[in-house]
Design an enzyme around this catalytic site. Structure first.
Site, PDB file in Angstrom:
ATOM      1  N   ASN A  23      -2.757  -3.410  19.824  1.00  0.00           N
ATOM      2  CA  ASN A  23      -1.881  -2.424  19.187  1.00  0.00           C
ATOM      3  C   ASN A  23      -0.439  -2.502  19.684  1.00  0.00           C
ATOM      4  O   ASN A  23       0.444  -1.860  19.121  1.00  0.00           O
ATOM      5  CB  ASN A  23      -2.439  -1.008  19.368  1.00  0.00           C
ATOM      6  CG  ASN A  23      -3.671  -0.788  18.510  1.00  0.00           C
ATOM      7  OD1 ASN A  23      -4.010  -1.620  17.664  1.00  0.00           O
ATOM      8  ND2 ASN A  23      -4.358   0.325  18.722  1.00  0.00           N
ATOM      9  N   ARG A  92      -4.459  -2.925   8.113  1.00  0.00           N
ATOM     10  CA  ARG A  92      -3.439  -1.928   7.768  1.00  0.00           C
ATOM     11  C   ARG A  92      -2.124  -2.158   8.499  1.00  0.00           C
ATOM     12  O   ARG A  92      -1.064  -1.809   8.004  1.00  0.00           O
ATOM     13  CB  ARG A  92      -3.952  -0.531   8.142  1.00  0.00           C
ATOM     14  CG  ARG A  92      -5.077  -0.030   7.309  1.00  0.00           C
ATOM     15  CD  ARG A  92      -5.526   1.290   7.864  1.00  0.00           C
ATOM     16  NE  ARG A  92      -4.426   2.218   7.954  1.00  0.00           N
ATOM     17  CZ  ARG A  92      -4.007   2.987   6.962  1.00  0.00           C
ATOM     18  NH1 ARG A  92      -4.632   2.973   5.812  1.00  0.00           N
ATOM     19  NH2 ARG A  92      -2.992   3.801   7.125  1.00  0.00           N
ATOM     20  N   CYS A 116     -10.040   3.352   4.373  1.00  0.00           N
ATOM     21  CA  CYS A 116     -10.514   2.650   5.553  1.00  0.00           C
ATOM     22  C   CYS A 116     -11.873   3.215   5.925  1.00  0.00           C
ATOM     23  O   CYS A 116     -12.290   4.239   5.390  1.00  0.00           O
ATOM     24  CB  CYS A 116      -9.468   2.741   6.647  1.00  0.00           C
ATOM     25  SG  CYS A 116      -9.905   3.579   8.121  1.00  0.00           S
ATOM     26  N   ARG A 121      -6.414   7.272   5.345  1.00  0.00           N
ATOM     27  CA  ARG A 121      -5.385   7.099   6.389  1.00  0.00           C
ATOM     28  C   ARG A 121      -4.059   6.985   5.656  1.00  0.00           C
ATOM     29  O   ARG A 121      -3.614   5.892   5.322  1.00  0.00           O
ATOM     30  CB  ARG A 121      -5.668   5.855   7.239  1.00  0.00           C
ATOM     31  CG  ARG A 121      -6.824   6.056   8.184  1.00  0.00           C
ATOM     32  CD  ARG A 121      -7.118   4.803   8.966  1.00  0.00           C
ATOM     33  NE  ARG A 121      -6.154   4.539  10.018  1.00  0.00           N
ATOM     34  CZ  ARG A 121      -6.177   3.430  10.765  1.00  0.00           C
ATOM     35  NH1 ARG A 121      -7.090   2.521  10.555  1.00  0.00           N
ATOM     36  NH2 ARG A 121      -5.290   3.249  11.732  1.00  0.00           N
ATOM     37  N   PRO A 122      -3.440   8.130   5.416  1.00  0.00           N
ATOM     38  CA  PRO A 122      -2.221   8.122   4.603  1.00  0.00           C
ATOM     39  C   PRO A 122      -1.053   7.419   5.292  1.00  0.00           C
ATOM     40  O   PRO A 122      -1.071   7.196   6.504  1.00  0.00           O
ATOM     41  CB  PRO A 122      -1.915   9.612   4.418  1.00  0.00           C
ATOM     42  CG  PRO A 122      -2.671  10.324   5.476  1.00  0.00           C
ATOM     43  CD  PRO A 122      -3.805   9.454   5.910  1.00  0.00           C
ATOM     44  N   VAL A 123      -0.049   7.076   4.484  1.00  0.00           N
ATOM     45  CA  VAL A 123       1.177   6.470   5.026  1.00  0.00           C
ATOM     46  C   VAL A 123       2.395   7.314   4.638  1.00  0.00           C
ATOM     47  O   VAL A 123       3.516   6.840   4.644  1.00  0.00           O
ATOM     48  CB  VAL A 123       1.356   5.004   4.543  1.00  0.00           C
ATOM     49  CG1 VAL A 123       0.354   4.090   5.214  1.00  0.00           C
ATOM     50  CG2 VAL A 123       1.259   4.894   3.026  1.00  0.00           C
ATOM     51  N   ASP A 124       2.138   8.591   4.296  1.00  0.00           N
ATOM     52  CA  ASP A 124       3.233   9.440   3.825  1.00  0.00           C
ATOM     53  C   ASP A 124       4.341   9.619   4.862  1.00  0.00           C
ATOM     54  O   ASP A 124       5.521   9.673   4.520  1.00  0.00           O
ATOM     55  CB  ASP A 124       2.684  10.812   3.371  1.00  0.00           C
ATOM     56  CG  ASP A 124       1.834  11.487   4.424  1.00  0.00           C
ATOM     57  OD1 ASP A 124       1.118  10.777   5.157  1.00  0.00           O
ATOM     58  OD2 ASP A 124       1.871  12.729   4.537  1.00  0.00           O
ATOM     59  N   ARG A 395     -11.722  -8.642  15.176  1.00  0.00           N
ATOM     60  CA  ARG A 395     -10.364  -8.181  14.854  1.00  0.00           C
ATOM     61  C   ARG A 395      -9.643  -7.692  16.108  1.00  0.00           C
ATOM     62  O   ARG A 395      -8.418  -7.785  16.192  1.00  0.00           O
ATOM     63  CB  ARG A 395     -10.407  -7.020  13.848  1.00  0.00           C
ATOM     64  CG  ARG A 395     -10.776  -7.440  12.447  1.00  0.00           C
ATOM     65  CD  ARG A 395     -10.553  -6.291  11.500  1.00  0.00           C
ATOM     66  NE  ARG A 395      -9.219  -5.733  11.654  1.00  0.00           N
ATOM     67  CZ  ARG A 395      -8.836  -4.532  11.230  1.00  0.00           C
ATOM     68  NH1 ARG A 395      -9.693  -3.767  10.589  1.00  0.00           N
ATOM     69  NH2 ARG A 395      -7.619  -4.100  11.420  1.00  0.00           N
TER      70      ARG A 395
HETATM   71  C1  UD1 Z   1      -2.842   3.505  15.397  1.00  0.00           C
HETATM   72  C2  UD1 Z   1      -3.755   2.434  15.952  1.00  0.00           C
HETATM   73  C3  UD1 Z   1      -5.202   2.857  15.845  1.00  0.00           C
HETATM   74  C4  UD1 Z   1      -5.399   4.214  16.486  1.00  0.00           C
HETATM   75  C5  UD1 Z   1      -4.388   5.224  15.968  1.00  0.00           C
HETATM   76  C6  UD1 Z   1      -4.433   6.542  16.736  1.00  0.00           C
HETATM   77  C7  UD1 Z   1      -2.538   0.397  15.576  1.00  0.00           C
HETATM   78  C8  UD1 Z   1      -2.438  -0.883  14.841  1.00  0.00           C
HETATM   79  N1  UD1 Z   1      -3.530   1.208  15.222  1.00  0.00           N
HETATM   80  O1  UD1 Z   1      -3.147   3.663  14.017  1.00  0.00           O
HETATM   81  O2  UD1 Z   1      -6.000   1.871  16.514  1.00  0.00           O
HETATM   82  O3  UD1 Z   1      -6.705   4.673  16.202  1.00  0.00           O
HETATM   83  O4  UD1 Z   1      -3.054   4.723  16.108  1.00  0.00           O
HETATM   84  O5  UD1 Z   1      -4.157   6.318  18.072  1.00  0.00           O
HETATM   85  O6  UD1 Z   1      -1.797   0.661  16.494  1.00  0.00           O
HETATM   86  N2  UD1 Z   1      -1.005  10.289   9.603  1.00  0.00           N
HETATM   87  C9  UD1 Z   1      -0.630  10.881   8.424  1.00  0.00           C
HETATM   88  N3  UD1 Z   1       0.334  10.253   7.664  1.00  0.00           N
HETATM   89  C10 UD1 Z   1       0.909   9.070   8.033  1.00  0.00           C
HETATM   90  C11 UD1 Z   1       0.517   8.483   9.250  1.00  0.00           C
HETATM   91  C12 UD1 Z   1      -0.456   9.109  10.019  1.00  0.00           C
HETATM   92  O7  UD1 Z   1      -1.117  11.943   8.048  1.00  0.00           O
HETATM   93  O8  UD1 Z   1       1.767   8.566   7.299  1.00  0.00           O
HETATM   94  C13 UD1 Z   1      -2.040  10.928  10.452  1.00  0.00           C
HETATM   95  C14 UD1 Z   1      -3.326  10.090  10.480  1.00  0.00           C
HETATM   96  O9  UD1 Z   1      -4.164  10.376   9.383  1.00  0.00           O
HETATM   97  C15 UD1 Z   1      -3.915  10.518  11.814  1.00  0.00           C
HETATM   98  C16 UD1 Z   1      -2.687  10.754  12.710  1.00  0.00           C
HETATM   99  O10 UD1 Z   1      -1.592  10.925  11.794  1.00  0.00           O
HETATM  100  O11 UD1 Z   1      -4.611  11.733  11.686  1.00  0.00           O
HETATM  101  C17 UD1 Z   1      -2.353   9.638  13.665  1.00  0.00           C
HETATM  102  O12 UD1 Z   1      -2.362   8.394  12.982  1.00  0.00           O
HETATM  103  P1  UD1 Z   1      -1.446   7.176  13.459  1.00  0.00           P
HETATM  104  O13 UD1 Z   1      -1.022   7.422  14.860  1.00  0.00           O
HETATM  105  O14 UD1 Z   1      -0.396   6.947  12.439  1.00  0.00           O
HETATM  106  O15 UD1 Z   1      -2.457   5.951  13.424  1.00  0.00           O
HETATM  107  P2  UD1 Z   1      -2.132   4.444  13.085  1.00  0.00           P
HETATM  108  O16 UD1 Z   1      -0.740   4.108  13.497  1.00  0.00           O
HETATM  109  O17 UD1 Z   1      -2.542   4.140  11.689  1.00  0.00           O
END
Ligand code: UD1
Length: 416
Positions: A23, A92, A116, A121-124, A395
């Site tokens: 990560n 992702r 997923c 897992r939104p990207v908003d 992975r």
């Molecule tokens: C990263 C890690 C993953 C880990 C996660 C939490 C990488 C490649 N992956 O994933 O292994 O499980 O951190 O430590 O580093 N959220 C939203 N909207 C968004 C983005 C996030 O609502 O646009 C929410 C997610 O649903 C979740 C929380 O924020 O509940 C944290 O997610 P996030 O820290 O963004 O996880 P990733 O970066 O995808």
């Protein structure tokens, strides 16, 4: 497809070298897109995800060379700004190219990641963040198009501290005009390392390691040489195997990244000692049941929740595991139950009643960390377990079976 075959019940003893952090390396690889010239990254784990990211960078026009844990990326001549669906759907983190491409070229087209294994897992946050920097975002045929002729500083505040969105916005903001503030930024060690790398490249970032990041955009960045931090999740996985099965020493690890995990393992009853770059763990006679709740750093990592449930499956009593980051992240539970674990799930709370023993069975990997929990459960289970769909574990874990074999486990890979 490969499967892992484990004959469980053997003690683990010896030393294991922890690889560079998945990560951490993925956003660092993305950050190489910000500069002309050759970025050198050392201690790179040889994983499916790092190889997929190399494929993605190559599609964009970067020249990559990966040998003996060292990766060089020359992103001088980028010929495409598009991350295709075929790659993004398998990983992702491909989304990480969005920030640097937007920052350097003012334009990017990235496939929307989709669902997923553990729910939406939104990207908003990523997209709102780019909009705050003045980018125009459109969705067309499953692709997000981001465009800006003049990326400028903005003010962003996350509801939940998101690792991915913090990294992505950082990588765009370092080349934007003016000042950007990110409130409730993630403070995971891999975010701190990304900030350090960007600063080394010439970026101006304040508040590193805190929830409030201030970025003053600069004109240009230069390539750097970096050594990736140790993988705290791989380390945590081996610690839990050691807690169940023997006495092991982890090398190339940073104990300060794992404070809460070490605290919880001590509560389980394990003997733990650490130096600045190693951790030793010795199994205790009886494993005490210990509750955990996952949280953002420095809380208990969600990426170690599945492995903790595997450990608690053989603890002496009842424990409760609450998942607060990804509420549906429990696909490992039915598989652990096949190995004899007693686990009940209500919403995002798992209750585990520790068993005297687990018994080998055929089980299936569903995601990276779920697979890791199955491996450590299979290592303690009596008899043979077959873990299918090992590509998930590949992975995120480098040579996992070889590392466990060196510790005395009976584990090998077979074609299914
Ligand atoms: C990263 C890690 C993953 C880990 C996660 C939490 C990488 C490649 N992956 O994933 O292994 O499980 O951190 O430590 O580093 N959220 C939203 N909207 C968004 C983005 C996030 O609502 O646009 C929410 C997610 O649903 C979740 C929380 O924020 O509940 C944290 O997610 P996030 O820290 O963004 O996880 P990733 O970066 O995808």
């Amino acid at each position: 497809m490969d499967k892992l075959v484990v004959n469980g019940g053997r003690e683990l003893r010896g030393r294991v070298k922890i690889s560079g952090a998945k990560n951490a390396v993925l956003p660092i690889m993305a950050s190489s897109l910000l500069v002309e010239g050759i970025t050198v990254i050392k201690n790179v784990p040889n994983l499916r995800d790092t190889r997929t990211f190399i494929d993605l960078l190559s599609i964009l026009g970067a020249k990559c060379n990966f040998e003996n844990s060292t990766l060089t990326i020359d992103a001088t001549n980028i010929t495409s700004i598009e991350a295709p669906y075929d790659l993004v759907k398998t990983m992702r983190a491909s989304f990480y190219v969005m920030g640097p491409l937007l920052g350097r070229f003012g334009e990017t087209k990235v496939s929307l990641p989709g669902g997923c294994a553990w729910g939406p897992r939104p990207v908003d946050y990523h997209l709102k963040g780019f909009e705050s920097l003045g980018a125009k975002i459109d969705l067309n045929q499953g692709y997000i198009l981001a465009h800006s002729d003049n990326l400028k500083g903005g003010s962003i505040s996350f509801e939940i501290a998101s690792v991915g969105a913090t990294a992505n916005i950082l990588m765009a903001a370092v080349l934007a005009n003016g000042k950007t503030s990110i409130s409730n930024a993630a403070i995971e060690p891999h975010i701190v390392q990304l900030c350090d790398v960007l600063v080394e490249m010439g970026a101006d970032i304040g508040g590193i390691g805190t929830n409030e990041l201030i970025i003053n955009g600069v004109e240009k960045l230069s390539p750097v040489e970096i050594t990736v931090i140790p993988d705290m999740i791989e380390a945590g996985t081996f610690l839990m195997a050691g807690a169940m099965l023997g006495e092991i020493e982890l090398e190339n690890v940073d104990p300060s990244h794992l404070s809460i995990v070490l605290e919880k393992l001590e509560a389980v009853g394990c003997d733990i000692s650490a130096t600045t770059s190693s951790i030793s763990i010795k199994r205790s006679g009886i494993l005490n049941p210990v509750d955990i709740t996952t949280d953002v750093h420095p809380g208990f990592p969600t990426d170690l929740q599945a492995q903790w449930i595997a450990l608690m499956s053989v603890a002496n009593g009842k424990s409760v595991v609450t998942e607060s980051i990804y509420l549906d992240r429990f696909s490992h539970i039915p598989e652990l139950v096949r190995l004899g674990a007693n686990i009940s799930l209500e919403k995002n709370v798992a209750t585990i009643r520790g068993q005297k023993k687990l018994i080998g069975a055929q089980v299936m990997s569903t995601d990276i960390r779920a697979s890791a929990s199955l491996v450590i459960a299979a290592l303690i289970a009596e008899g043979r377990s077959d873990i299918s769909r090992v590509y998930h574990i590949d992975r995120g874990y480098e040579n996992i079976e070889e590392k466990f074999r060196m510790l005395g486990a009976d584990i090998h890979r077979e074609k299914e």
